[in-house]
Scaffold this active site. Structure first.
Site, PDB file in Angstrom:
ATOM      1  N   GLU A 121      -0.295   4.480  -7.112  1.00 21.56           N
ATOM      2  CA  GLU A 121       0.613   5.047  -6.316  1.00 21.56           C
ATOM      3  C   GLU A 121       1.668   4.244  -5.658  1.00 21.56           C
ATOM      4  OE1 GLU A 121       0.221   8.417  -5.806  1.00 21.56           O
ATOM      5  OE2 GLU A 121       1.948   8.690  -4.733  1.00 21.56           O
ATOM      6  N   ASP A 122       1.363   3.120  -5.429  1.00 15.90           N
ATOM      7  CA  ASP A 122       2.349   2.276  -4.576  1.00 15.90           C
ATOM      8  C   ASP A 122       2.782   1.002  -5.256  1.00 15.90           C
ATOM      9  OD1 ASP A 122       2.115   3.990  -2.579  1.00 15.90           O
ATOM     10  OD2 ASP A 122       0.601   2.720  -1.496  1.00 15.90           O
TER      11      ASP A 122
END
Ligand code: MN
Length: 505
Positions: free
Chosen positions: A77-78
């Protein structure tokens, strides 16, 4: 990094093998490099969050793949690193856990005012979807560890976000943890959410409870001395006795029912007696009742009849020293561990067995079939089905699922049977939405009205005002609700035709 000692991740109930340690060490390095330079709102390195989440999973006695996946859980996700890289680097098992946690992160539970589902139903459907999306329960364990650390550090987020995360924590994750028998985790999550959800009441609790707690504990110390003497005299091996102060969150729920009158809360602090075996549980109970008369109707045998989430203990409330009403809980060490960590504890015990049988069992676990805790769930289900209905019914749906859970554009989760289509979804929302449906968007792409939906799909119905349902919809709809509504609408149309009336536009 000084404060994030890799070695602390090796400390668990059963020592990890060299191979398992190597996996964790590689995940540690990979995560630290991937999150390099990122900081959290608090200013701490982002990696610290991944590390703490992993550390929580070691407290629960979970396996090395879980610890590694917890370290890696925010990478997809990051950071620019991909799931494919994780799979290549760490294998399919760890990658599928990371993938599961990443997917759960895409769904957010929000408060809604303009509601047609009641709040309870909305939360229940959301929990069911989270469950259905996690075919491997370990994904939920990692998500709970992630959420626990986020809640412990919630103070540094902006107030708007604090409230949303606290609400989701209480409505979805604490409740899931409770259903998995992880009472300690559920309780901590609720305690952490309380100040954000009910700040004024929380301030009231802070002003009134601590003094009461101190007074109760001082009193109970004397009670425990008497009980210990009696146990010694009657040859019950001296057990472990402690106090369990009621959590603020559960005290709060109870106080609301008692008009905030704290003197009515008898179990503000309970005496918890932990003994070696079941026989000693009943012996201890007998001795407590000999010392102090029980309050009628307050004795509960959760050993013979465990709570649906597996909780076992004897509970009794007695007129204790000086006639003060006091609650006792008696249980074995195993029951105590299971009460604190629930299914995660069963999972850890399972793992303690010899490695070969564990290996044989593990793929089975991922399928949700036939391991001990599922058998246990089935047994509890049999014991409780007839009496309680509600809880076990929903769990059954979750585990032996013939349901799917799809999401509206506003984030509500709709519960449908397997094989349901956008038309079933549309009628579930409103008969008008069904009648006027001309098309659907599924996960952003145009879909036909007979498309088979799956759990997690985001559905939007395209409508045309005044349109009527088509007869051929009856060939593919799955819900009786949709079928009935379509037939009704068709019948109405036929009647209008027969009497030569003009169809209403
Ligand atoms: Mn996270």
């Amino acid at each position: 990094m000084e404060e994030y000692q890799l070695e602390t991740l090796y400390r668990t109930r059963r020592p990890f093998s060299d191979e398992e340690r190597a996996l964790i060490a590689r995940a540690y390095d990979f995560s630290m490099a991937a999150h390099e330079g990122q900081t959290r709102k608090s200013g701490e390195p982002y990696f610290g969050h991944c590390f703490e989440a992993a550390r929580i999973t070691t407290f629960w006695g979970l396996d090395a793949a879980v610890v590694a996946a917890a370290l890696l859980h925010d990478i997809v996700e990051d950071t620019p690193r991909t799931l494919a890289e994780i799979k290549q680097e760490f294998g399919a098992e760890t990658a599928s856990l990371v993938d599961g946690v990443t997917k759960l992160g895409h769904f957010k539970f929000r408060e809604r005012k303009d509601e047609w589902l009641d709040e309870h139903e909305r939360a229940e459907n959301f929990r069911k979807m989270i469950f259905a999306l996690s075919d491997d329960l370990r994904v939920i364990f990692i998500k709970l560890a992630d959420r626990l650390h986020n809640m412990r550090t919630l103070g540094s987020l902006p107030p708007e976000k604090q409230k949303r995360v606290a609400l989701e924590t209480e409505e979805v994750y604490a409740s899931l943890a409770y259903r998995l028998g992880m009472a300690r985790v559920a309780g901590e999550l609720e305690d952490l959410a309380l100040p954000y959800l009910h700040p004024a009441d929380y301030a009231w609790l802070l002003a009134h409870v601590p003094e009461q707690l101190d007074e109760r504990e001082a009193y109970l110390k004397g009670v425990v001395l008497e009980l210990e003497a009696s146990l010694r005299e009657n040859g019950v091996p001296l057990p472990h006795i402690d106090f369990r102060a009621k959590r603020y969150s559960s005290l709060y729920k109870k106080l609301i029912r008692y008009d905030m009158d704290i003197s009515q809360i008898y179990d503000l602090v309970a005496v918890r007696v932990i003994v070696a075996n079941v026989e000693d549980c009943y012996k201890t109970l007998g001795l407590i009742h000999q010392l102090w008369p029980p309050l009628p109707g307050r004795f509960k045998d959760y050993i013979a009849l465990p709570k649906p989430n597996g909780y076992q203990s004897l509970h009794t409330t007695v007129f204790c020293v000086d006639g003060r009403i006091t609650e006792f809980q008696v249980r074995t060490i195993e029951m105590h561990e299971a009460a604190e960590y629930g299914i995660a504890a069963h999972w850890a015990y399972e793992k303690d067995k010899d490695t070969k049988s564990y290996r044989r069992r593990r793929p089975v676990f991922a399928d949700g079939k036939d391991v001990r805790w599922v058998q246990q769930l089935r047994a509890w289900q049999e014991a409780y089905d007839t009496k309680r209905g509600g809880f076990m019914d929903s769990l059954k749906v979750d585990f032996f699922s013939d349901r799917i859970y799809v999401v509206t554009p506003k984030g509500d989760v709709i519960d449908l049977p397997q094989g349901a289509t956008p038309i079933d979804f549309a009628y579930q929302i409103h008969s008008e939405v069904g009648d006027e449906a001309v098309g659907a968007r599924v996960n952003g792409g145009i879909a036909t009205l007979d498309r088979t939906l799956k759990t997690g799909d985001l559905i939007e119905i395209l409508r045309q005002k005044g349109k009527k349902p088509s007869e051929n919809w009856l060939e593919f709809v799955k819900t009786s609700l949709a079928r009935d509504r379509i037939r009704d609408a068709l019948k109405k149309r036929d009647l209008l035709d027969r009497f030569g009336l003009k169809r209403k536009k």
